[in-house]
Design an enzyme around this catalytic site. Structure first.
Site, mmCIF file in Angstrom:
data_model
loop_
_atom_site.group_PDB
_atom_site.id
_atom_site.type_symbol
_atom_site.label_atom_id
_atom_site.label_comp_id
_atom_site.label_asym_id
_atom_site.label_seq_id
_atom_site.Cartn_x
_atom_site.Cartn_y
_atom_site.Cartn_z
ATOM 1 N N GLU B 295 42.672 49.327 41.475
ATOM 2 C CA GLU B 295 41.778 48.237 41.925
ATOM 3 C C GLU B 295 40.726 47.923 40.862
ATOM 4 O O GLU B 295 40.366 46.771 40.646
ATOM 5 C CB GLU B 295 41.106 48.600 43.245
ATOM 6 C CG GLU B 295 42.065 48.783 44.401
ATOM 7 C CD GLU B 295 43.050 47.622 44.576
ATOM 8 O OE1 GLU B 295 44.183 47.869 45.025
ATOM 9 O OE2 GLU B 295 42.711 46.478 44.226
ATOM 10 N N HIS B 298 41.962 45.512 38.440
ATOM 11 C CA HIS B 298 41.766 44.113 38.884
ATOM 12 C C HIS B 298 40.326 43.684 38.645
ATOM 13 O O HIS B 298 40.065 42.598 38.138
ATOM 14 C CB HIS B 298 42.075 43.978 40.383
ATOM 15 C CG HIS B 298 43.512 44.077 40.740
ATOM 16 N ND1 HIS B 298 44.510 43.432 40.051
ATOM 17 C CD2 HIS B 298 44.133 44.753 41.735
ATOM 18 C CE1 HIS B 298 45.685 43.699 40.589
ATOM 19 N NE2 HIS B 298 45.493 44.496 41.618
ATOM 20 N N HIS B 304 48.702 41.971 38.374
ATOM 21 C CA HIS B 304 49.765 42.968 38.535
ATOM 22 C C HIS B 304 50.733 42.947 37.357
ATOM 23 O O HIS B 304 50.994 41.922 36.750
ATOM 24 C CB HIS B 304 50.511 42.715 39.853
ATOM 25 C CG HIS B 304 49.752 43.233 41.025
ATOM 26 N ND1 HIS B 304 49.736 42.639 42.258
ATOM 27 C CD2 HIS B 304 48.914 44.310 41.138
ATOM 28 C CE1 HIS B 304 48.969 43.308 43.084
ATOM 29 N NE2 HIS B 304 48.453 44.327 42.431
#
Lengths: 89, 574
Positions: B295, B298, B304
């Protein structure tokens, strides 16, 4: 051999209901992770777009790109994962 | 790898983060540690640094939540979606959310950190034997106070090492009661409660009052989940009830009967058919470290990847000895470049520095090392592979010649007070100060005279360069015989030093070499807001540091605690 005992499936209170058919699960997955637009489509068109969307998802996940909702694809859709869409939008 | 449209990234390298709340599944210190290690995955390969904030708005705001948790993307109960995060930017951008209907562990089942007991916070060892019986979870056996405990080694009867397990009877987390335990029964909206409840909340978290009347005192905290507690369902936090009846049949263990997904569940009362109270049984859980590292990728600007072994691959899989995949490294370095500056190099011997002759007031002791003028040289390293960052707690931390020194089991590490070089060492205590024992409880430098005072148990030594005075009993300083050891030392002014033991401290006059009248004083009375049982106290760069376990409380000159942080990351520069 005795017949396998037919399992009784119950709905457990408080569970986030997820009893979906495989097709419903696939449709929800493809929309949630950006492989398929969320607006409604006509029957025929949605078949084409679902197959295309499935191929995109299979490519992202390193699966064989059949465009079909086959077992490995369904397994992958049930696997725990990150909530961020795969197709940036 | 993929980045987000427009290569979204932070425009600064010193990224900040803040943990807004905790999950009941793991001790908060384990959660802190998992997040810190997850950030380190990325700072190890980029110029990025991550600083934890404890108030205000940070770049990356981290929180746990269930189902609809306040943004347009609700979670979905156990399994399925585990977490999500937003790409870099203002407001919710950059934030990371973790689904608390999951069972958060380190990927291999319950991680139960103990408190109190005699194992200094070590994790439970499962299975462990007690009185010849084997246990795979905490137990209240052997106790009358119903507190769950565990052994921290395989055999309690042999090692007698134990600690207490998470329980609302022992402590709570978050809330406004500073971790105070629950008080049962307590009154809430006029009703009486004998256990934790989710009443009054929409987020499904279990809480309790920490006084007998919430309506009056408004004091509350969240209940930690016991290691045997069920996950999700409609009885979060309750233990399984064995046996329980389901569809008329009795079950003595978890079952997947009644479900099509094969997940193991149990009843939390003796009869599911009547009460419909249930939950999923604890399993291996999901590694908070691995999910957080993903996470945070991100939150730094990575989307991804389609490389199955990459961290940024969308699906979760547990990895024992994790290391970042080339694809992830290329992606993050595309955004931020590679790590700048030299890799840490083993310390080179410093140029020797001279120190003054022994002071004429010190009678030389037969163990005096040498007669000629003393040359203080940097000791040779003993074993550069031994990583100070592996230690949770040090025997003592102090400042010598302006640099932080960390002592542990006969060795010590130095952290220069200039530049951002990391720690140097380990060095051998006996090579620098031959007369000293391996465990040093506390130490301080009397800066004007450059004398070094070392305390171990009820003895102390005074080094001036290489000549040493001691060991002598601490009673010679006027400390009562009840003081078994000196745990902290704090220079105050030119010739005064505060010596800490337990909850008290004494003021030592270095000129008279005895403690002043009117002491001891209570640490809590004079230094409000710091742990009364700190095992280390020292002065550094104008602040006073009180250390306990792996944390420090920093106090400014106005005696306000202005920071609480990690010894390992903030002082030892791990």
């Amino acid at each position: 051999w005795s017949l396998p005992v037919k399992s009784v499936f119950v709905t457990f209170p408080g569970e986030v209901v997820k009893n979906m058919t495989d097709t419903e699960l696939a449709e929800s997955y493809l929309k949630k992770f950006g492989y398929m637009e969320t607006e409604l489509r006509s029957g025929f068109q949605s078949m084409v777009s679902t197959s295309k969307a499935l191929k995109k998802m299979q490519r992202q996940m390193g699966l064989e790109e059949t465009g079909e909702l086959d077992k490995p694809t369904l397994e992958a859709m049930k696997h725990p994962r990150c909530g961020v869409p795969d197709v940036a939008n | 790898y993929k980045t987000f449209d427009g290569d979204l990234k932070w425009s600064h390298n010193d990224v900040t983060y803040r943990i807004l709340n905790y999950s009941p599944d793991m001790d908060s210190s384990l959660i802190d540690d998992a997040f810190a290690r997850a950030f380190k995955v990325w700072s190890d390969v980029t110029p990025l640094t991550f600083t934890r904030l404890f108030q205000g708005t940070a770049d990356i705001m981290i929180s746990f939540g269930k189902a609809d948790h306040g943004d347009p993307y609700p979670f979905d109960g156990k399994d399925g979606l585990l977490a999500h995060a937003y790409p870099p930017g203002e407001g919710m951008q950059g934030d990371a959310h973790f689904d608390d209907d999951e069972y958060w562990t380190l990927g291999k089942g319950a991680v139960v950190k103990t408190r109190f007991g005699n194992a200094e916070g070590a994790n439970c060892h499962f299975p462990f034997t007690f009185e010849g019986k084997s246990y795979t979870s905490c137990t209240t056996e052997g106790r009358t106070d119903n507190l769950p405990w565990c052994a921290t080694t395989a055999d309690y009867n042999k090692d007698k090492k134990y600690g207490f397990c998470p329980s609302e009877l022992l402590y709570t987390f978050d809330g406004n009661a500073d971790g105070a335990p629950c008080v049962f029964p307590f009154t809430f909206l006029g009703d009486e409660y004998d256990s934790c409840t989710t009443e009054g909340r929409r987020d499904g978290y279990r809480w309790c009052a920490t006084t007998s009347n919430f309506d009056k005192d408004k004091k509350y905290g969240f209940c930690p989940s016991r290691d045997t507690a069920v996950i999700g369902g409609n009885s979060e936090g309750e233990p399984c009830h064995f046996p329980f009846v389901f569809l008329g049949k009795e079950y003595d263990s978890c079952t997947s009967e009644g479900r099509g997904d094969g997940k193991l569940w149990c009843g939390t009362t003796d009869n599911y058919d009547e009460d419909k109270k249930w939950g999923f049984c604890p399993d291996q859980g999901y590694s908070l470290f691995l999910v957080a590292a993903h996470e945070f990728g991100h939150a730094l600007g990575l989307d991804h990847s389609n490389i199955r072994d990459a961290l940024m691959y969308p699906m979760y899989s547990y990895v024992e000895n994790f290391s970042l995949h080339k694809d992830d490294i290329e992606g993050i370095q595309y955004l931020y470049g590679s790590r700048t500056g030299p890799d840490p190099t083993p310390p080179q011997p410093d140029t020797p520095t001279t120190t003054p002759y022994p002071d004429e007031t010190d009678e030389t002791d037969e163990t005096d090392a040498t007669e000629e003028p003393s040359i203080m040289t940097t000791p040779s390293t003993v074993d550069p592979t031994q990583d100070a960052c592996k230690h949770i707690k040090f025997d003592t931390i102090t400042v010598i010649q302006g640099h932080l020194h960390f002592f542990k089991d006969g060795q010590f590490w130095k952290v220069p007070n200039r530049g951002d070089g990391g720690q140097q060492g380990p060095f051998s205590i006996s090579e620098s100060w031959p007369a000293l024992p391996t465990v040093i409880d506390s130490a301080f430098e009397d800066v004007p005279t450059k004398k070094l005072y070392f305390f171990s148990g009820s003895r102390f030594w005074v080094y001036t360069g290489n000549s040493v005075l001691g060991p002598r009993s601490i009673e010679k300083l006027g400390l009562p015989s009840s003081v078994q050891k000196v745990e902290g030392a704090l220079q105050r002014g030119k010739s005064k030093v505060l010596l800490f033991n337990g909850e008290d401290f004494w003021r030592l006059d270095l000129k008279t070499q005895t403690v002043d009248k009117g002491y001891p004083k209570n640490t809590g009375d004079v230094f409000g807001g710091v742990p009364h049982d700190a095992h280390d106290v020292f002065q550094y760069k104008g602040h006073i540091y009180f250390c306990r376990d792996r944390f420090y409380w920093r106090m400014n000159s106005r005696r306000q605690v202005d920071r609480v942080g990690y010894v390992k990351y903030d002082l030892l520069k791990c």
